[in-house]
Motif scaffolding. Sequence first.
Motif, short mmCIF file in Angstrom:
data_model
loop_
_atom_site.label_atom_id
_atom_site.label_comp_id
_atom_site.label_asym_id
_atom_site.label_seq_id
_atom_site.Cartn_x
_atom_site.Cartn_y
_atom_site.Cartn_z
N SER A 25 5.76 -13.11 -4.67
CA SER A 25 5.98 -12.49 -3.50
C SER A 25 4.59 -12.17 -2.52
CB SER A 25 6.26 -10.83 -4.19
OG SER A 25 7.48 -11.15 -4.83
N ALA A 26 4.77 -11.96 -1.57
CA ALA A 26 3.61 -11.83 -0.53
C ALA A 26 3.23 -10.49 -0.71
CB ALA A 26 3.92 -11.89 0.80
N LEU A 27 1.70 -10.44 -0.67
CA LEU A 27 0.98 -9.09 -0.94
C LEU A 27 1.44 -8.37 0.31
CD1 LEU A 27 -2.58 -10.30 -2.33
CD2 LEU A 27 -0.62 -9.27 -3.61
N PRO A 28 1.35 -6.83 0.22
CA PRO A 28 1.70 -6.18 1.13
C PRO A 28 0.83 -6.27 2.39
CG PRO A 28 1.87 -4.80 -0.97
CD PRO A 28 1.10 -6.12 -1.21
N SER A 29 1.58 -6.23 3.66
CA SER A 29 0.61 -6.34 4.99
C SER A 29 -0.19 -5.10 5.22
CB SER A 29 1.50 -6.82 5.93
OG SER A 29 2.52 -5.79 6.25
N ARG A 30 0.57 -3.82 4.76
CA ARG A 30 0.17 -2.35 4.89
C ARG A 30 -0.80 -2.11 3.90
NH1 ARG A 30 3.53 1.04 3.85
NH2 ARG A 30 2.39 2.53 5.10
N LYS A 31 -2.07 -1.81 4.36
CA LYS A 31 -3.17 -1.22 3.25
C LYS A 31 -2.80 -0.02 2.68
CE LYS A 31 -5.92 -1.25 6.80
NZ LYS A 31 -7.56 -0.81 7.30
N GLU A 32 -1.94 0.83 2.88
CA GLU A 32 -1.81 1.95 2.25
C GLU A 32 -0.58 1.75 1.35
OE1 GLU A 32 -2.77 2.81 6.79
OE2 GLU A 32 -1.19 1.49 5.55
N GLN A 33 -0.08 0.64 1.30
CA GLN A 33 1.35 0.36 0.26
C GLN A 33 0.71 0.32 -1.30
OE1 GLN A 33 4.78 0.18 0.81
NE2 GLN A 33 4.51 0.37 -1.53
N PRO A 34 1.21 1.32 -2.07
CA PRO A 34 1.10 0.74 -3.58
C PRO A 34 2.06 -0.17 -4.14
CG PRO A 34 1.54 3.24 -3.11
CD PRO A 34 1.86 2.56 -1.80
#
Length: 297
Positions: free
Chosen positions: A91-100
């Motif tokens: 899975s791709a890592l989240p693009s949003r920095k705030e995403q746990p």
Amino acid sequence: MTPDMQWRLLVPFTAPQLRFTEELSKTVAGYGVTIRPGSFPLGEIIVCNLPSEDAVRHAFLTLKRGMLIASINVPCGIRIEDDLMILDDNSALPSRKEQPFACPQSRSLERIILKPGPIEYQMSFALPKLMQGIQLGATSKAVAQALSDQRIALACTLYIDSFFETSYEAQFITLIGVLEVLKERGPVSPDAMQLIDGWLEEIRHLEVGEAQSFRGRLNFLKQISLGAGIRRTVTRYLGSDRAREVQELYNIRSKLVHEGERPLELRDNLRQAEIIVRELLAKILVDPRNLSEGRDI
């Protein structure tokens, strides 16, 4: 995924009043926790070597609860998003920095490592309170019990949100909103109830739509007023002196909201409201005796 796979949990948090300049490792509720600097106002909490997805979710909720108490203990606004993503190897890592999110321990996090910036807070003062609050929130059964109450959980969310508002007016109204959520609920006196029942009998002769409108408003009067409910809650937990202060603050809020009247000392009023709300939440969250009266909270 193999049954013996180890997991890493990464929990970004937004804290406008805090800026870490170096990595910190502590043990919180049995977890080896690393808090590291982020791209302001973000920081990150990392927990490694979690044995399962269930353990990941438990650790996330524990740390989120801990940060909530830390927010009250410092005091400052510390916000963590509610949704946790569980990622596999592909899975791709989240693009949003705030995403746990959580991912297998073997995955690299280099793509989203955040850069620290200059200091804006007295960390020597804030850090002990921050860690004390996290530890308490993560381990206290009383806190976990309190936050299972939707009204208390909402009140805590509003308290944290007040730190993110950009005007004194919005901050003040949000803090008074905490008191409104925590107000005591109950019926008016028997004499007042009898009077209202008499009025309800009299409106039967009105046109149907008008009668329905009056009936709704009169039934609402059977409950104690918003201001009275707030005063009762504050009196129970903080005493009558604080209740009198809250009455004054509530009057200021009413003029601000309904008439647009901004007091000359709104900044002082805001500070007073923040102190009282913080004291009230602290009492409700950690005092098991008070929590036993939760139906009124």
